[in-house]
Write an enzyme that holds these catalytic residues in place. Structure first.
Site, PDB file in Angstrom:
ATOM      1  N   HIS A 130       4.833  47.909  16.570  1.00  0.00           N
ATOM      2  CA  HIS A 130       5.280  46.858  17.482  1.00  0.00           C
ATOM      3  C   HIS A 130       6.703  47.122  17.954  1.00  0.00           C
ATOM      4  O   HIS A 130       7.497  47.727  17.243  1.00  0.00           O
ATOM      5  CB  HIS A 130       5.265  45.496  16.769  1.00  0.00           C
ATOM      6  CG  HIS A 130       3.904  45.070  16.309  1.00  0.00           C
ATOM      7  ND1 HIS A 130       2.897  44.742  17.177  1.00  0.00           N
ATOM      8  CD2 HIS A 130       3.389  44.898  15.067  1.00  0.00           C
ATOM      9  CE1 HIS A 130       1.810  44.387  16.492  1.00  0.00           C
ATOM     10  NE2 HIS A 130       2.087  44.488  15.206  1.00  0.00           N
ATOM     11  N   ARG A 180      -3.127  39.245   5.324  1.00  0.00           N
ATOM     12  CA  ARG A 180      -1.686  39.204   5.565  1.00  0.00           C
ATOM     13  C   ARG A 180      -1.037  38.362   4.459  1.00  0.00           C
ATOM     14  O   ARG A 180      -1.578  37.313   4.100  1.00  0.00           O
ATOM     15  CB  ARG A 180      -1.386  38.563   6.916  1.00  0.00           C
ATOM     16  CG  ARG A 180      -2.118  39.196   8.106  1.00  0.00           C
ATOM     17  CD  ARG A 180      -1.963  38.266   9.294  1.00  0.00           C
ATOM     18  NE  ARG A 180      -2.703  38.657  10.479  1.00  0.00           N
ATOM     19  CZ  ARG A 180      -3.961  38.314  10.749  1.00  0.00           C
ATOM     20  NH1 ARG A 180      -4.670  37.607   9.878  1.00  0.00           N
ATOM     21  NH2 ARG A 180      -4.532  38.677  11.876  1.00  0.00           N
ATOM     22  N   CYS A 224     -22.077  57.722  10.830  1.00  0.00           N
ATOM     23  CA  CYS A 224     -23.102  57.606   9.772  1.00  0.00           C
ATOM     24  C   CYS A 224     -22.533  56.962   8.513  1.00  0.00           C
ATOM     25  O   CYS A 224     -23.283  56.667   7.589  1.00  0.00           O
ATOM     26  CB  CYS A 224     -23.735  58.965   9.482  1.00  0.00           C
ATOM     27  SG  CYS A 224     -22.892  59.946   8.228  1.00  0.00           S
TER      28      CYS A 224
HETATM   29  C1  LIG Z   1      -5.384  42.242   9.821  1.00  0.00           C
HETATM   30  C2  LIG Z   1      -3.989  42.763   9.757  1.00  0.00           C
HETATM   31  C3  LIG Z   1      -3.433  43.395  10.851  1.00  0.00           C
HETATM   32  C4  LIG Z   1      -2.138  43.895  10.793  1.00  0.00           C
HETATM   33  N1  LIG Z   1      -1.652  44.616  11.839  1.00  0.00           N
HETATM   34  C5  LIG Z   1      -0.426  45.183  11.768  1.00  0.00           C
HETATM   35  C6  LIG Z   1       0.052  45.985  12.827  1.00  0.00           C
HETATM   36  O1  LIG Z   1      -0.662  46.226  13.796  1.00  0.00           O
HETATM   37  N2  LIG Z   1       1.290  46.498  12.721  1.00  0.00           N
HETATM   38  C7  LIG Z   1       2.108  46.258  11.662  1.00  0.00           C
HETATM   39  O2  LIG Z   1       3.242  46.712  11.648  1.00  0.00           O
HETATM   40  N3  LIG Z   1       1.658  45.531  10.602  1.00  0.00           N
HETATM   41  C8  LIG Z   1       0.406  44.995  10.641  1.00  0.00           C
HETATM   42  N4  LIG Z   1      -0.069  44.247   9.605  1.00  0.00           N
HETATM   43  C9  LIG Z   1       0.813  43.972   8.473  1.00  0.00           C
HETATM   44  C10 LIG Z   1       0.943  45.128   7.522  1.00  0.00           C
HETATM   45  O3  LIG Z   1      -0.324  45.705   7.263  1.00  0.00           O
HETATM   46  C11 LIG Z   1       1.579  44.607   6.238  1.00  0.00           C
HETATM   47  O4  LIG Z   1       2.777  43.935   6.557  1.00  0.00           O
HETATM   48  C12 LIG Z   1       1.878  45.716   5.259  1.00  0.00           C
HETATM   49  O5  LIG Z   1       0.754  46.511   5.019  1.00  0.00           O
HETATM   50  C13 LIG Z   1       2.372  45.115   3.956  1.00  0.00           C
HETATM   51  O6  LIG Z   1       2.620  46.173   3.082  1.00  0.00           O
HETATM   52  P1  LIG Z   1       3.052  45.897   1.588  1.00  0.00           P
HETATM   53  O7  LIG Z   1       3.420  47.198   1.016  1.00  0.00           O
HETATM   54  O8  LIG Z   1       4.065  44.791   1.570  1.00  0.00           O
HETATM   55  O9  LIG Z   1       1.757  45.265   0.916  1.00  0.00           O
HETATM   56  P2  LIG Z   1       0.456  45.978   0.300  1.00  0.00           P
HETATM   57  O10 LIG Z   1      -0.024  47.069   1.144  1.00  0.00           O
HETATM   58  O11 LIG Z   1      -0.507  44.888  -0.016  1.00  0.00           O
HETATM   59  O12 LIG Z   1       1.006  46.630  -1.032  1.00  0.00           O
HETATM   60  C14 LIG Z   1       1.301  45.881  -2.184  1.00  0.00           C
HETATM   61  C15 LIG Z   1       0.838  46.701  -3.363  1.00  0.00           C
HETATM   62  O13 LIG Z   1       1.273  46.052  -4.548  1.00  0.00           O
HETATM   63  C16 LIG Z   1       0.298  46.302  -5.543  1.00  0.00           C
HETATM   64  N5  LIG Z   1       0.469  45.277  -6.580  1.00  0.00           N
HETATM   65  C17 LIG Z   1       0.337  43.942  -6.446  1.00  0.00           C
HETATM   66  N6  LIG Z   1       0.591  43.329  -7.609  1.00  0.00           N
HETATM   67  C18 LIG Z   1       0.906  44.283  -8.497  1.00  0.00           C
HETATM   68  C19 LIG Z   1       1.271  44.279  -9.873  1.00  0.00           C
HETATM   69  N7  LIG Z   1       1.367  43.145 -10.566  1.00  0.00           N
HETATM   70  N8  LIG Z   1       1.502  45.468 -10.496  1.00  0.00           N
HETATM   71  C20 LIG Z   1       1.414  46.640  -9.810  1.00  0.00           C
HETATM   72  N9  LIG Z   1       1.063  46.693  -8.495  1.00  0.00           N
HETATM   73  C21 LIG Z   1       0.830  45.535  -7.848  1.00  0.00           C
HETATM   74  C22 LIG Z   1      -1.016  46.205  -4.805  1.00  0.00           C
HETATM   75  O14 LIG Z   1      -2.044  46.911  -5.480  1.00  0.00           O
HETATM   76  C23 LIG Z   1      -0.676  46.834  -3.457  1.00  0.00           C
HETATM   77  O15 LIG Z   1      -1.030  48.185  -3.378  1.00  0.00           O
HETATM   78  C24 LIG Z   1      -1.357  43.717   9.624  1.00  0.00           C
HETATM   79  C25 LIG Z   1      -1.928  43.079   8.515  1.00  0.00           C
HETATM   80  C26 LIG Z   1      -3.235  42.637   8.575  1.00  0.00           C
HETATM   81  C27 LIG Z   1      -3.842  42.012   7.368  1.00  0.00           C
END
Ligand SMILES: Cc1cc2nc3c(=O)[nH]c(=O)nc-3n(C[C@H](O)[C@H](O)[C@H](O)COP(=O)(O)OP(=O)(O)OC[C@H]3O[C@@H](n4cnc5c(N)ncnc54)[C@H](O)[C@@H]3O)c2cc1C
Length: 469
Positions: A61, A321, A447
């Protein structure tokens, strides 16, 4: 270089532990790898990027529609710049298609000038209003009734899997220990933080909570209650590659209070995607698609691009999200506790990941962590999963040097034996067939593994035995 998936954990006091190896946690670990620190990155799953980071709409974005003045606005803008440069440097597939935010009724049309002004306030100066005729010329397959659009040329599509994997690879090569299958169950804070994990005890001076959907639970363990995560599910439909020529831009709707709305966009793998929905759910594991959700998407999609709905569906998926009660990221330093919470990274975390990492590193330094000088990380080149550049099966030079790149295993996605071998031998190898798919696209096509599944599984299992994992 250490990646562990089982067994004993090091009995040492780390300088920093990052909990959560999604796109945000891996980006933070990569940034910390530039400093001489003893850093570990933990994840409950058997692979990096197994949470929300594997299931999004994969758009980089511009931040044109963020809340002006918010932390998210700043980090998305900076993150976009950093990620665009990083993708070029490392070969992460990215396509700068640009977006058209299309108005379908008078109310939406009336909202466009306000969105253009908001883009200006967010420091994005390239958005401009275009009339219905120009919209039709630029997107000939759009459904009838588009009244105008906001042209946002800076938006791109990217490979979200390669992004997370690139960060993790550079972090590990830079000296970060990655421990998978390692869920943090409780934390006790004293002289050090003591993390009781499913694989034993870990100790650290500084703790970064990048646990995504579970960041609120970990935050409470540390005595705070700054935010509560209510998962907001986004379901998506992926159409066959034959649909790709229908769409030239990322087609955005006018955003609502619930989120960015349902879009139609190409993927870097040559498909077309329709979604996501925005449904608040109670369950942090509720990533199943539903009949109602898919029906609602089809209805919205039919208005945007009727011909798309006649195309075959390759797959459906859903991501959650990490929405909270706040309308901004919740990144907080608790300096005396040597703890940084990285919460509420909802719908823009992929874009903002590198800027979040730089910001969190600054917060750690402000909280007293001696970073020392930063060094350059070893340059990295990632395998190309995208269609914009030649894939290995198209490269005579590669095949001449190594015929494994000319031996196809997955015919739908044209994945060669050489790419599967390379993924299994890589710095952060896959822990499952799904992880292998995210590294190669094997089993991800029409597939869905029906034909190539057994051959891919054989290679995966042989690779696992070979690596002794
Ligand atoms: C439908 C959808 C569309 C989106 N589209 C976009 C987009 O187009 N562009 C964009 O920039 N963003 C987009 N996003 C947002 C983006 O995907 C997220 O903001 C981002 O992936 C968040 O990353 P994260 O590392 O914070 O979370 P996560 O990827 O969820 O990582 C957190 C990790 O913590 C681990 N964890 C949790 N609890 C524990 C624990 N107690 N001990 C050890 N490990 C733990 C989990 O296993 C996980 O792997 C979208 C999100 C969604 C759902």
């Amino acid at each position: 270089m250490t990646v562990t998936t089982a067994g004993e954990l090091p009995d040492t006091v780390h300088d920093v532990i990052v909990v959560g190896a999604g796109v945000v946690g891996t980006a933070i670990a990569r940034e910390l790898a530039r400093h001489r620190l003893r850093t570990a990155l933990l994840d409950a799953c058997d692979d990096v990027g197994s949470g929300t980071s594997k299931a999004n709409t994969a758009i980089v974005h511009t931040g044109f529609d963020a809340v002006p003045g918010s932390l998210e606005s700043r980090l998305v803008r900076e993150g976009q710049r950093r990620l665009a440069a990083y993708a070029t440097e490392t070969g992460i597939p990215v396509e700068p298609l640009g977006a058209l935010l299309v108005a379908w009724d008078q109310e939406q049309l009336a909202a466009l000038p306000g969105l253009a002004a908001k883009a200006e306030r967010n420091g994005y100066h390239d958005a401009r209003l275009i009339c219905a005729d120009e919209v039709r010329v630029r997107e000939p397959h759009l459904g009838p009734g588009a009244l105008g659009a906001l042209d946002v040329p800076g938006e791109s599509i990217i490979c979200p899997w390669t992004t997370t994997l690139a960060y993790a690879t550079q972090a590990v090569r830079g000296g970060v220990d990655l421990h998978l299958n390692c869920r943090v169950e409780s934390v006790t804070s004293g002289t050090h933080h003591e993390l009781a994990t499913t694989r034993g005890l870990l100790r650290t001076r500084y703790l970064v909570n990048a646990a995504g959907l579970y960041a609120d639970a970990l935050d409470r363990q540390l005595g705070h209650g700054d935010f509560t995560v209510t998962p907001r599910r986004g379901q998506l439909i992926v159409f066959d590659k034959l649909a790709r020529d229908l769409v030239r831009h990322i087609l955005l709707p006018v955003p609502t209070a619930l989120g960015k709305g349902v879009l139609v966009a190409p993927t870097v793998y040559g498909n077309v995607m329709l979604g996501p929905t925005a449904e608040d759910v109670d369950d942090k594991e509720a990533t199943a698609s539903t009949a109602e959700g898919l029906a609602a998407l089809r209805e919205k999609g039919r208005r945007i691009m009727p011909e798309l709905l006649d195309e075959e569906v390759t797959a459906v998926y859903a991501g959650l999200r990490a929405a909270t009660e706040h309308d901004d990221y919740r990144i907080r330093a608790h300096a005396r506790q040597r703890y940084i919470a990285v919460g509420g990274i909802r719908s823009t975390g992929l874009t903002a990941s590198m800027a979040i990492a730089a910001y969190v590193t600054e917060l750690l330094a402000d909280a007293g962590l001696g970073l020392g000088p930063a060094s350059e990380l070893e340059p990295l080149r990632m395998p190309n999963l995208g269609e914009a550049l030649p894939r290995p099966y198209q490269r005579a030079d590669l095949i001449a040097a190594d015929p494994a790149y000319g031996t196809l295993v997955c015919h739908c996605e044209r994945v060669s034996r050489g790419e599967i071998r390379d993924a299994l031998d890589s710095t952060v190898p896959p822990g499952s067939l799904d992880g292998l798919r995210r590294r190669t696209r094997a089993r991800g096509g029409r597939c869905q593994g029906f034909y190539c599944g057994p051959a891919v599984r054989d290679l995966f299992e042989a690779g696992q035995l070979g690596a002794g994992r």
